[in-house]
Design an enzyme around this catalytic site. Structure first.
Site, PDB file in Angstrom:
ATOM      1  N   CYS A  30      -4.674  -3.068   4.402  1.00 48.44           N
ATOM      2  CA  CYS A  30      -4.287  -2.536   5.702  1.00 48.44           C
ATOM      3  C   CYS A  30      -5.249  -2.925   6.817  1.00 48.44           C
ATOM      4  O   CYS A  30      -5.359  -4.091   7.201  1.00 48.44           O
ATOM      5  CB  CYS A  30      -4.140  -1.008   5.586  1.00 48.44           C
ATOM      6  SG  CYS A  30      -3.334  -0.220   7.001  1.00 48.44           S
ATOM      7  N   GLU A  39       0.839  -1.199   0.000  1.00 49.86           N
ATOM      8  CA  GLU A  39       0.000   0.000   0.000  1.00 49.86           C
ATOM      9  C   GLU A  39       0.877   1.252   0.000  1.00 49.86           C
ATOM     10  O   GLU A  39       1.985   1.264   0.541  1.00 49.86           O
ATOM     11  CB  GLU A  39      -0.893  -0.010   1.248  1.00 49.86           C
ATOM     12  CG  GLU A  39      -1.846   1.164   1.364  1.00 49.86           C
ATOM     13  CD  GLU A  39      -2.543   1.211   2.715  1.00 49.86           C
ATOM     14  OE1 GLU A  39      -3.636   1.783   2.784  1.00 49.86           O
ATOM     15  OE2 GLU A  39      -1.985   0.688   3.706  1.00 49.86           O
ATOM     16  N   LYS A  46     -10.692  -0.518  -1.392  1.00 54.26           N
ATOM     17  CA  LYS A  46     -10.855  -0.683   0.052  1.00 54.26           C
ATOM     18  C   LYS A  46     -12.224  -0.175   0.475  1.00 54.26           C
ATOM     19  O   LYS A  46     -12.605   0.956   0.170  1.00 54.26           O
ATOM     20  CB  LYS A  46      -9.751   0.078   0.795  1.00 54.26           C
ATOM     21  CG  LYS A  46      -9.760  -0.130   2.307  1.00 54.26           C
ATOM     22  CD  LYS A  46      -8.584   0.591   2.961  1.00 54.26           C
ATOM     23  CE  LYS A  46      -8.547   0.338   4.468  1.00 54.26           C
ATOM     24  NZ  LYS A  46      -7.432   1.055   5.120  1.00 54.26           N
TER      25      LYS A  46
END
Length: 532
Positions: free
Chosen positions: A407, A287, A354
């Site tokens: 994440c 990321e 995400k």
């Protein structure tokens, strides 16, 4: 110990609050990565004894009894210590936000402590003098932990159950009951010492039985874990070989100052180092390696195409600019924090956006309110992100189906997507905001527990560390340490044959245990009242 128990029971006012705050700090040392599990057994009895001595209120005041403040003070200490590493983010940007650090840490800890405060207040409403009071408290605290992991988008960091995943053997129980189930067991087992002291008319043996049962429970947990590790066959795949890069690119903090050409130079140089990419089927970048929208820099895609040999796919974290139809639906759409799959032709052949964003980090709750003060985002570098549509399973040509997690999404037990159709988990992350703290190690440990729960191997690529690869039992088979600029080549494992009990039943056993514990506590309370 009798003196300690009696002192806790008789404490009041600020002395009681200070005692509980310190006890909460002690309890936090049982969390990852310290895993000082005995600390939980030292601290949790203090909470029980203080509730034993708490004044009882009548009527509606029972909801705001001293028991509420008891749970709050203990939780404030626990969350302040367990999550102190979040303060490292305020040291970024030259430390210009450092004055906000203590307010932010204590503010978050206070919000999370409210869940424990409500739990202790409700538990104390049905408090009794017998052993079932710790069963009641364990159920109430476990419900509170589940609530903070789900309400208001959820924040399940440092659940009590992570203390009971201190090693590979202990962690295997997560495949049966999940981390929430381990939270109930940790809360119950660690409070049994409070039943030994202070001494009363019960004999020593009777007072020791619950504690030794809790030790037996931990021994059984370790025994089951050892058996599972020794008797579960894991095999490596033969169809893919993956290279994970950990480049330590921190240009994401200031897009205006970033040099796209320099970023690409560093990524390509690291990726091609060693033996090159000829035998690699998948290259993974973490990321936040692109401080720009890759669609805005055609040269970046062209260089990626020249780097990738035929048959090699790049899986990379990247900001994705909204498409025209997405902008038509939301003119303020800032783009997405995504995983892109890029073929050796330079074509983007798959993506995942995400969907579970970090409040205040990736989006502003109540954004219209903050905009009145000219605030669009608290984290520098972007104007935040828009949430994706919730898809997590990625299926792209030449690649086994996998669950894509960006994440923070990897810390949510039971909420990572359709496990039954996936062959492995891909988690990309950037913990650079918290370099030099325990945060990255804590984050990595929580992520790998998803492997244990689901029976899926995990590939976790981190920008600055910790990059890890796990087998389907959650054992780390390869890693790159924090602040290490390097790449590792791995052959992932197959997923376990058949589903784990946790993926089959989910949190249903945990919910049943909480319900029964609360009912038992209420029953004990009413029986005691009838006797009076």
């Amino acid at each position: 110990m009798t003196w300690i128990a009696e002192s806790a029971i008789l404490s009041y006012g600020w002395r009681r609050m200070l005692l509980l705050f310190v006890a909460g700090i002690v309890a936090a040392s049982s969390a990852a990565p310290l895993f000082f599990v005995p600390a939980l057994f030292l601290a949790m009895p203090i909470l029980v004894w203080c509730l034993d001595g708490a004044e009882r209120m009548k009527g509606w005041k029972r909801l705001f009894s001293p028991a509420l403040r008891i749970g709050f003070a203990f939780g404030l200490g626990y969350f302040t210590a367990a999550l102190h590493w979040l303060g490292a983010a305020f040291l970024q940007e030259g430390g210009i936000f450092i004055l906000l650090m203590p307010f932010a840490i204590l503010g978050l800890a206070a919000i999370l402590a409210l869940f424990w405060a409500v739990a202790t207040a409700l538990a104390h409403m049905f408090w009794s003098g017998g052993a079932l009071r710790v069963v009641l408290l364990a159920g109430a605290l476990s419900v509170a932990e589940y609530a903070r992991g789900h309400l208001f988008s959820g924040f399940p960091f440092d659940l009590l159950g992570y203390a009971f995943t201190a090693n590979d053997e202990m962690a295997q129980a997560a495949s049966v009951v999940g981390v929430y189930g381990l939270t109930f067991l940790a809360a119950l087992a660690s409070t049994t010492i409070a039943l030994i002291w202070p001494a009363d008319e019960r004999g020593l043996v009777r007072r020791l039985v619950p504690f030794f049962l809790s030790i037996g429970l931990i021994a059984a947990q370790i025994g089951y874990g050892s058996w599972r590790l020794e008797n579960t066959e894991v095999t490596q795949r033969t169809d893919i070989k993956v290279r994970l890069a950990q480049p330590m690119i921190t240009d994401h903090a200031d897009w205006d100052a970033a040099d796209p050409a320099n970023v690409m130079d560093r990524l390509i140089s690291l990726s091609e180092s060693g033996t090159g990419l000829e035998d690699i089927t998948h290259l993974v970048w973490p990321e936040s390696v692109f401080p720009f929208f890759i669609q805005d820099y055609p040269d970046a895609l062209a260089r990626i195409a020249r780097m990738l040999p035929p048959g090699t796919t790049l899986l990379t974290g990247a900001p994705r600019a909204p498409l025209a139809d997405e902008l038509a639906q939301d003119v303020d759409n800032p783009g997405y924090n995504s995983i892109l799959a890029i073929a050796n032709s330079g074509e983007i052949v798959g993506s995942y956006d995400k969907s579970h964003l970090v409040p205040f980090g990736e989006y502003l709750p109540f954004a219209s309110f903050w905009k009145q003060f000219g605030i669009r985002q608290f984290v520098p570098g972007t104007n935040g992100w828009a949430a994706g549509d919730g898809r997590r399973l990625m299926q792209i040509p030449g690649t086994p189906a996998f669950l894509a997690l960006v994440c923070y999404e990897a810390v949510f037990p039971g909420d990572i997507g359709d496990v039954s159709k996936a062959e492995f988990i891909l988690n990309i992350t950037n913990d650079a905001w918290f370099d030099g703290s325990i945060g990255p190690a804590q984050h990595a440990h929580m992520a790998r527990l998803r492997s244990v729960e689901t029976g899926l191997p995990m590939l976790r690529a981190s920008n600055t560390g910790t990059t890890i690869v796990t087998d389907p039992l959650g054992r780390i088979v390869a890693r790159l340490d924090e602040q290490q600029v390097a790449a590792i080549d791995v052959v992932p494992h197959h997923r376990l044959v058949g589903a784990t009990l946790y993926t089959t039943l989910g949190d249903a056993p945990f919910a049943l245990a909480c319900l029964l514990s609360i009912l038992l506590g209420v029953w004990a309370h009413r029986r005691e009242r009838r006797r009076e």
